[in-house]
Write a protein that holds these residues in place. Structure first.
Motif, mmCIF file in Angstrom:
data_model
loop_
_atom_site.group_PDB
_atom_site.id
_atom_site.type_symbol
_atom_site.label_atom_id
_atom_site.label_comp_id
_atom_site.label_asym_id
_atom_site.label_seq_id
_atom_site.Cartn_x
_atom_site.Cartn_y
_atom_site.Cartn_z
ATOM 1 N N ASN A 27 0.815 -1.222 0.000
ATOM 2 C CA ASN A 27 0.000 0.000 0.000
ATOM 3 C C ASN A 27 0.845 1.268 0.000
ATOM 4 O OD1 ASN A 27 -2.617 -1.196 0.047
ATOM 5 N ND2 ASN A 27 -2.320 -1.710 2.204
ATOM 6 N N THR A 28 2.120 1.156 -0.322
ATOM 7 C CA THR A 28 3.000 2.308 -0.195
ATOM 8 C C THR A 28 2.537 3.510 -1.009
ATOM 9 O OG1 THR A 28 5.278 3.086 -0.417
ATOM 10 C CG2 THR A 28 4.565 1.383 -1.985
ATOM 11 N N ALA A 29 2.077 3.299 -2.234
ATOM 12 C CA ALA A 29 1.656 4.434 -3.059
ATOM 13 C C ALA A 29 0.408 5.089 -2.481
ATOM 14 C CB ALA A 29 1.404 3.978 -4.491
ATOM 15 N N VAL A 30 -0.532 4.297 -1.988
ATOM 16 C CA VAL A 30 -1.750 4.849 -1.388
ATOM 17 C C VAL A 30 -1.409 5.614 -0.115
ATOM 18 C CG1 VAL A 30 -3.947 4.252 -0.288
ATOM 19 C CG2 VAL A 30 -3.265 3.125 -2.409
ATOM 20 N N LEU A 31 -0.529 5.067 0.711
ATOM 21 C CA LEU A 31 -0.125 5.749 1.938
ATOM 22 C C LEU A 31 0.539 7.087 1.623
ATOM 23 C CD1 LEU A 31 1.210 2.659 3.889
ATOM 24 C CD2 LEU A 31 -0.686 4.111 4.622
ATOM 25 N N ASP A 47 -18.538 -9.632 5.068
ATOM 26 C CA ASP A 47 -18.394 -9.666 6.525
ATOM 27 C C ASP A 47 -17.762 -8.393 7.080
ATOM 28 O OD1 ASP A 47 -15.798 -9.890 5.684
ATOM 29 O OD2 ASP A 47 -15.438 -11.878 6.557
ATOM 30 N N GLY A 48 -17.558 -7.380 6.226
ATOM 31 C CA GLY A 48 -17.010 -6.107 6.664
ATOM 32 C C GLY A 48 -15.511 -5.973 6.536
ATOM 33 N N ARG A 49 -14.811 -7.066 6.271
ATOM 34 C CA ARG A 49 -13.351 -6.980 6.119
ATOM 35 C C ARG A 49 -12.989 -6.136 4.902
ATOM 36 N NH1 ARG A 49 -11.009 -11.256 4.401
ATOM 37 N NH2 ARG A 49 -12.968 -12.240 3.754
ATOM 38 N N VAL A 50 -12.017 -5.254 5.074
ATOM 39 C CA VAL A 50 -11.523 -4.442 3.963
ATOM 40 C C VAL A 50 -10.378 -5.192 3.294
ATOM 41 C CG1 VAL A 50 -10.388 -2.279 3.324
ATOM 42 C CG2 VAL A 50 -12.231 -2.288 5.030
ATOM 43 N N THR A 51 -10.541 -5.461 1.993
ATOM 44 C CA THR A 51 -9.538 -6.242 1.266
ATOM 45 C C THR A 51 -9.003 -5.504 0.041
ATOM 46 O OG1 THR A 51 -11.277 -7.391 0.029
ATOM 47 C CG2 THR A 51 -10.488 -8.447 2.047
ATOM 48 N N GLY A 52 -9.284 -4.215 -0.043
ATOM 49 C CA GLY A 52 -8.758 -3.441 -1.161
ATOM 50 C C GLY A 52 -8.815 -1.954 -0.872
ATOM 51 N N VAL A 53 -7.809 -1.209 -1.361
ATOM 52 C CA VAL A 53 -7.785 0.241 -1.199
ATOM 53 C C VAL A 53 -7.247 0.885 -2.470
ATOM 54 C CG1 VAL A 53 -7.531 0.290 1.320
ATOM 55 C CG2 VAL A 53 -5.495 0.124 -0.123
ATOM 56 N N LEU A 54 -7.643 2.127 -2.671
ATOM 57 C CA LEU A 54 -7.111 2.913 -3.782
ATOM 58 C C LEU A 54 -7.101 4.378 -3.401
ATOM 59 C CD1 LEU A 54 -9.482 4.672 -5.425
ATOM 60 C CD2 LEU A 54 -10.128 2.408 -6.214
ATOM 61 N N ALA A 55 -6.285 5.141 -4.121
ATOM 62 C CA ALA A 55 -6.256 6.593 -3.989
ATOM 63 C C ALA A 55 -6.287 7.182 -5.391
ATOM 64 C CB ALA A 55 -5.002 7.051 -3.251
ATOM 65 N N SER A 59 -3.615 14.152 -10.145
ATOM 66 C CA SER A 59 -3.778 14.189 -11.604
ATOM 67 C C SER A 59 -4.944 13.324 -12.066
ATOM 68 C CB SER A 59 -2.492 13.723 -12.288
ATOM 69 O OG SER A 59 -2.186 12.387 -11.936
ATOM 70 N N HIS A 60 -5.781 12.874 -11.098
ATOM 71 C CA HIS A 60 -7.016 12.113 -11.373
ATOM 72 C C HIS A 60 -6.758 10.690 -11.860
ATOM 73 C CE1 HIS A 60 -8.909 15.971 -10.793
ATOM 74 N NE2 HIS A 60 -8.223 16.483 -11.796
ATOM 75 N N THR A 61 -5.614 10.131 -11.483
ATOM 76 C CA THR A 61 -5.291 8.751 -11.835
ATOM 77 C C THR A 61 -5.534 7.840 -10.643
ATOM 78 O OG1 THR A 61 -3.585 9.447 -13.400
ATOM 79 C CG2 THR A 61 -3.462 7.189 -12.589
ATOM 80 N N PRO A 62 -6.435 6.860 -10.753
ATOM 81 C CA PRO A 62 -6.589 5.886 -9.663
ATOM 82 C C PRO A 62 -5.314 5.069 -9.488
ATOM 83 C CG PRO A 62 -8.478 5.821 -11.145
ATOM 84 C CD PRO A 62 -7.421 6.643 -11.824
ATOM 85 N N VAL A 63 -4.893 4.933 -8.232
ATOM 86 C CA VAL A 63 -3.699 4.163 -7.896
ATOM 87 C C VAL A 63 -4.127 3.079 -6.913
ATOM 88 C CG1 VAL A 63 -1.397 4.233 -6.892
ATOM 89 C CG2 VAL A 63 -2.235 6.184 -8.227
ATOM 90 N N PHE A 64 -4.006 1.820 -7.326
ATOM 91 C CA PHE A 64 -4.385 0.713 -6.468
ATOM 92 C C PHE A 64 -3.306 0.427 -5.434
ATOM 93 C CE2 PHE A 64 -6.850 -1.053 -10.271
ATOM 94 C CZ PHE A 64 -8.062 -0.575 -9.789
ATOM 95 N N VAL A 86 -4.549 4.348 -15.153
ATOM 96 C CA VAL A 86 -4.616 3.631 -13.878
ATOM 97 C C VAL A 86 -3.226 3.079 -13.579
ATOM 98 C CG1 VAL A 86 -5.704 1.753 -12.573
ATOM 99 C CG2 VAL A 86 -7.011 2.945 -14.321
ATOM 100 N N ARG A 87 -2.883 3.014 -12.278
ATOM 101 C CA ARG A 87 -1.619 2.401 -11.859
ATOM 102 C C ARG A 87 -1.870 1.480 -10.675
ATOM 103 N NH1 ARG A 87 1.730 5.717 -9.385
ATOM 104 N NH2 ARG A 87 0.512 7.651 -9.329
ATOM 105 N N GLY A 88 -1.015 0.471 -10.521
ATOM 106 C CA GLY A 88 -1.120 -0.414 -9.369
ATOM 107 C C GLY A 88 -0.542 -1.778 -9.673
ATOM 108 N N GLU A 89 -0.801 -2.729 -8.760
ATOM 109 C CA GLU A 89 -0.299 -4.080 -8.977
ATOM 110 C C GLU A 89 -0.853 -4.635 -10.283
ATOM 111 O OE1 GLU A 89 -0.900 -6.555 -5.569
ATOM 112 O OE2 GLU A 89 0.388 -5.335 -4.291
ATOM 113 N N THR A 90 -0.012 -5.351 -10.991
ATOM 114 C CA THR A 90 -0.333 -5.754 -12.358
ATOM 115 C C THR A 90 -1.650 -6.506 -12.465
ATOM 116 O OG1 THR A 90 2.019 -5.831 -12.920
ATOM 117 C CG2 THR A 90 0.516 -7.065 -14.342
ATOM 118 N N ALA A 91 -1.884 -7.502 -11.612
ATOM 119 C CA ALA A 91 -3.097 -8.319 -11.723
ATOM 120 C C ALA A 91 -4.346 -7.475 -11.532
ATOM 121 C CB ALA A 91 -3.064 -9.453 -10.704
ATOM 122 N N ALA A 92 -4.323 -6.544 -10.574
ATOM 123 C CA ALA A 92 -5.496 -5.710 -10.317
ATOM 124 C C ALA A 92 -5.740 -4.736 -11.455
ATOM 125 C CB ALA A 92 -5.320 -4.956 -9.005
#
Length: 270
Positions: A27-31, A47-55, A59-64, A86-92
């Motif tokens: 999560n370094t880029a989001v942090l 069940d309420g667990r958070v399993t994904g985040v983005l910022a 420049s309006h680019t989603p970063v996973f 879009v930027r982030g981990e390749t699979a996502a």
């Protein structure tokens, strides 16, 4: 299972803090973007667990950050607000892009590394490291522009990097490598430490000074400073198309974590 969004970093941290802390490296880029992002999002399971985040970057680019493929496929933006990149981990990133049905093209393939045992460069480069001062801001701002150009960010000719560089210098986070004659010949910077992780970036040596190990010296110095300053995890990204930098960082003790992908959609008009 759904995505939630906010513009409030405190609300985001309250909702997603468990995942941010547990997967600080992924999560370094989001942090890093959290306090400047235009929008922050998290994916909650039934069940309420958070399993994904983005910022969403300024420049309006989603970063996973750490995001499951399922969450990436389910992500949607309102009509007229679809991202062009879009930027982030390749699979996502690939899962999100394919779910849109739009054609896309890669803009960069990166690899995230984490420091293991720090190994000083051998042979050691001539010169020494020192922390940049206010007198170095004009030079390092010019180098920051050249760095942005070299990594394909296409800065405008009049784009001024003085502000961002000044922040880094004021915080003592920008390190220069000096040649034996006292000339600055390379630089490296580290982000603030958040959730125990800090990221080395802005590693740059002017073309005329390359091939002498100066970048290795600057990177080793700033990595050591981050460790000594309390960062449990010291991270950096490398361009997979640059075998020289990938080999350099691994010689210094960095080890691969995960691959990242940046893309641009070619089927959107603005």
């Amino acid at each position: 299972m759904t995505w939630y969004f906010t513009e409030d970093a405190a609300a985001f941290r309250a909702a997603a803090g468990g995942l941010l802390a547990a997967e600080a490296a992924r999560n370094t880029a989001v942090l890093t973007l959290m306090d400047s992002a235009g929008r922050l999002g998290w994916w909650a399971e039934a069940d309420g667990r958070v399993t994904g985040v983005l910022a969403v970057s300024p420049s309006h680019t989603p970063v996973f950050g750490a995001v499951t493929v399922e969450a990436a496929r389910a992500l949607a933006f309102p009509a007229g607000e679809e991202p062009t990149a879009v930027r982030g981990e390749t699979a996502a990133v690939e899962a999100f892009a394919d779910a849109t049905g739009l054609p896309w093209t890669p803009t960069g393939r990166m690899r995230l590394f984490r420091l293991g045992e720090l190994v000083p460069p051998d042979p050691a480069p001539a010169g020494r490291a020192r922390v940049a001062t206010s007198a170095d801001i004009p030079l390092t701002a010019a180098w920051a522009w050249e760095f942005a150009r070299d990594i394909g960010e296409k800065p405008s000719p009049d784009q001024d990097f003085t502000g961002p560089v000044t922040d880094r210098v004021s915080d003592g986070r920008l390190v220069l490598w000096e040649a034996p004659d006292g000339r600055p010949v390379s630089m490296a910077c580290v982000s603030p430490t958040i959730e125990g992780q800090a990221r080395v970036h802005l590693v740059y040596t002017p073309p005329a000074e390359r091939g002498r190990g100066y970048a290795a010296g600057a990177t080793e110095a700033v990595s050591r400073a981050a460790r000594d300053g309390g960062a449990a995890q010291v991270l950096l990204f490398t361009d997979l198309a640059n075998p020289t930098s990938n080999a350099l960082y691994q010689r210094l003790g960095y080890r691969p974590v995960t691959d990242h992908l940046g893309i641009e959609f070619t089927g959107l008009s603005r």
